[in-house]
Design a protein around this motif. Sequence first.
Motif, mmCIF file in Angstrom:
data_model
loop_
_atom_site.group_PDB
_atom_site.id
_atom_site.type_symbol
_atom_site.label_atom_id
_atom_site.label_comp_id
_atom_site.label_asym_id
_atom_site.label_seq_id
_atom_site.Cartn_x
_atom_site.Cartn_y
_atom_site.Cartn_z
ATOM 1 N N UNK A 1 16.439 -0.595 0.062
ATOM 2 C CA UNK A 1 15.017 0.006 0.282
ATOM 3 C C UNK A 1 15.373 1.218 1.356
ATOM 4 N N UNK A 2 14.807 2.317 1.273
ATOM 5 C CA UNK A 2 14.854 3.399 2.148
ATOM 6 C C UNK A 2 13.090 3.651 2.544
ATOM 7 N N UNK A 3 12.971 3.465 3.797
ATOM 8 C CA UNK A 3 11.633 3.773 4.349
ATOM 9 C C UNK A 3 11.500 4.985 5.053
ATOM 10 N N UNK A 4 10.716 6.053 4.326
ATOM 11 C CA UNK A 4 10.773 7.277 4.924
ATOM 12 C C UNK A 4 9.178 7.665 5.433
ATOM 13 N N UNK A 5 9.212 8.448 6.645
ATOM 14 C CA UNK A 5 7.959 8.716 7.128
ATOM 15 C C UNK A 5 8.011 9.796 7.950
ATOM 16 N N UNK A 6 6.999 10.589 8.344
ATOM 17 C CA UNK A 6 6.723 11.647 9.090
ATOM 18 C C UNK A 6 6.611 11.449 10.509
ATOM 19 N N UNK A 7 7.673 11.564 11.139
ATOM 20 C CA UNK A 7 7.803 11.012 12.716
ATOM 21 C C UNK A 7 6.895 11.997 13.597
ATOM 22 N N UNK A 8 6.389 12.837 13.284
ATOM 23 C CA UNK A 8 5.549 13.533 14.052
ATOM 24 C C UNK A 8 3.984 13.014 13.619
ATOM 25 N N UNK A 9 3.904 12.361 12.709
ATOM 26 C CA UNK A 9 2.533 11.782 12.283
ATOM 27 C C UNK A 9 2.373 10.196 12.232
ATOM 28 N N UNK A 10 3.524 9.616 12.098
ATOM 29 C CA UNK A 10 3.249 8.267 11.788
ATOM 30 C C UNK A 10 4.237 7.622 13.061
ATOM 31 N N UNK A 11 3.722 6.735 13.637
ATOM 32 C CA UNK A 11 4.349 5.892 14.516
ATOM 33 C C UNK A 11 4.999 4.774 13.966
ATOM 34 N N UNK A 12 6.239 4.523 14.273
ATOM 35 C CA UNK A 12 6.897 3.260 13.823
ATOM 36 C C UNK A 12 7.405 2.239 14.908
ATOM 37 N N UNK A 13 7.451 1.000 14.474
ATOM 38 C CA UNK A 13 8.040 0.214 15.243
ATOM 39 C C UNK A 13 8.729 -1.276 14.449
ATOM 40 N N UNK B 1 0.794 -1.166 -0.129
ATOM 41 C CA UNK B 1 -0.084 0.060 -0.153
ATOM 42 C C UNK B 1 0.837 1.271 -0.082
ATOM 43 N N UNK B 2 2.157 1.174 0.193
ATOM 44 C CA UNK B 2 2.934 2.246 0.357
ATOM 45 C C UNK B 2 3.551 2.663 -1.064
ATOM 46 N N UNK B 3 3.469 3.899 -1.426
ATOM 47 C CA UNK B 3 3.871 4.215 -2.865
ATOM 48 C C UNK B 3 5.597 4.299 -2.849
ATOM 49 N N UNK B 4 6.150 3.642 -3.877
ATOM 50 C CA UNK B 4 7.328 3.684 -4.111
ATOM 51 C C UNK B 4 8.227 4.507 -5.073
ATOM 52 N N UNK B 5 9.397 4.988 -5.054
ATOM 53 C CA UNK B 5 9.844 5.849 -5.820
ATOM 54 C C UNK B 5 11.291 5.242 -6.307
ATOM 55 N N UNK B 6 11.867 5.427 -7.358
ATOM 56 C CA UNK B 6 13.265 4.608 -7.388
ATOM 57 C C UNK B 6 14.369 5.807 -7.164
ATOM 58 N N UNK B 7 15.176 5.453 -6.471
ATOM 59 C CA UNK B 7 16.233 6.408 -6.024
ATOM 60 C C UNK B 7 16.990 7.224 -7.026
ATOM 61 N N UNK B 8 17.121 6.673 -8.152
ATOM 62 C CA UNK B 8 17.926 7.732 -9.232
ATOM 63 C C UNK B 8 16.814 8.579 -9.560
ATOM 64 N N UNK C 1 30.924 5.548 9.093
ATOM 65 C CA UNK C 1 29.639 5.765 9.738
ATOM 66 C C UNK C 1 28.497 6.462 8.651
ATOM 67 N N UNK C 2 29.094 7.274 7.781
ATOM 68 C CA UNK C 2 28.374 7.914 6.682
ATOM 69 C C UNK C 2 27.642 7.105 5.872
ATOM 70 N N UNK C 3 26.182 7.580 5.551
ATOM 71 C CA UNK C 3 25.663 6.350 4.184
ATOM 72 C C UNK C 3 25.212 7.591 3.398
ATOM 73 N N UNK C 4 25.811 7.616 2.154
ATOM 74 C CA UNK C 4 25.815 8.323 1.211
ATOM 75 C C UNK C 4 24.127 8.563 0.717
ATOM 76 N N UNK C 5 23.694 7.226 0.398
ATOM 77 C CA UNK C 5 22.239 7.178 0.145
ATOM 78 C C UNK C 5 21.168 7.850 0.849
ATOM 79 N N UNK C 6 21.144 7.449 2.165
ATOM 80 C CA UNK C 6 20.304 8.065 3.083
ATOM 81 C C UNK C 6 20.551 9.683 3.209
#
Length: 548
Positions: A464-476, A205-212, A250-255
Amino acid sequence: MVVNVHSYKDPCPCSVRKNAGGKSIHVVFGNNHSSEYHAPWLWFNDSRNIMVLSGQRHFSPGSWNIETFIVDATVHHYSEMQNIITSHQIHDIDTVNSINPSKKQYISDHENLSEFLLVIQWNRPMVKLNETTEVTQEDFMSVYNMFMLKQWSYDSLSTNESRLKREISEKHTFLYKYVQFQNRGGGECNESVALINANRKDHGGLISVDYNQIVNGGICGELITFFDSLFLEGAVMVTNAPPSSNPDSDLDEAVSNVGKIISGGSLSHGSLYGDNFHVKTTHNAINVAYTAIGLCPHQDLAYYESKPGFQLLHCIANCKRSNGGESLLIDCMAAAYHFRQLAPDLFEILVKCPATFVKVRDGASMMYHKPHIVLYNDGQSDLNNMDREIVSVNWSPPFEGRPQMHPDRVEDYFKAYAAFELMLDSSKCPMECSETSGITLDLAMTLSEYAKKYTWIYHLKPGEIMIFNNTRMLHGRRSFVRGEPDDINTENNVERHLVGAYTNIDDSLNNYRLLLRQAGCTRKRVIPNVANGSISTSYPWGTKLMKY
């Protein structure tokens, strides 16, 4: 008494009248919508009060003189006012002060209101920046674009309509939209909408977009879809993200790259865990996320006054699907909206009782008190009115400290907390909750069913990079068993490894609005509440039509 009724001859779609005493005007628009505008409000929004380049105001509301009143109010076609327009400041950016229709085409201006101007005659000249210049007739005059005026009307009907568009309910969630798409059998009358909805199938159900596409594609349809998903639905999935070029760093360029695209330039909230933080099992973990234990739905860094806006989690490796470790998301703003309908008495307790959020360990000493559910204070509603707009939810069970509230509220608070937690955490047992908290079994079952229906459960894949609004969505996260990574070619022994980052909600929302302006999107948007305690949303008239 009403005096001085003026209206431009057809096809003017509106009329205006000055109310007795000149303290306000009453405007009737073509669709029979009417609104009152007060003299101080009109004076404050004169275009000459705005610096063209910076958008800053020359004068504050405190500069208003109570002896000022409206002498006359008339509506004119833009073509009749060329000499006045040239002497007023022209603002290319869409604000209430914009008065030049030749530079704008509004996609929702069905009445052609932007072609008409309201002209106000004052009894006193506008405050002048240079008091040595001679006062002219135009100093007694203010000019407003009628379309802009209608969009910024503040009567009760307009404010209620705006609230209905932006307050988040279950209909705003991506899971609700996905179910609706499935119920229609995949059929869509709009081809672009059909493609977007078909895209939901691969990620539950989550929309996905290609990184490039979003990193290297410039301003394109995929980038707009990416931002729309974040702000309209609260989450998005990025696919095909590359691994770090330096595994020892420690740096991850993609994220980092994606985070900077969201915010417009920088990451945020890096003082405790770094700009990039690695979520993987470690010895002597400083956070429960760095273990294999399941994580209940929560917000990160709730002990900040201003939590991170968006959170990014780049999957580097994951355990086998059969070993657990699935990611969870649930929209807490939508849940709070429905909770108010199901249990208004318990809802009120979570509005009125402050919770305590803490982070105390080596290198951290943070604490903040705030209620779990925050309602908007519009300056006129009774604060005991629980039907006000929900503007924020604060929820983070692992980081809650000693509650500090009136003794008479303590038992009610624990009962209300248990009920809302049941609605947010699909792992909770409704029968047990009913027995231990005292809420009825029927209510417990209803709350639990909501959690199961609207909790997104997904096993992240490397890249895959999961991205969400931390003020609106709870994650677990569900607990997992340490084992071999999915990628059999990975030589290190990391069972589940995510790299995270945060962005500031204000920078990110600003960047989204600028993107829409630059792209000249032809589709009107009403951005739902971003859940940061304010009603900062989209400009109400949508975006300009421009080619790119």
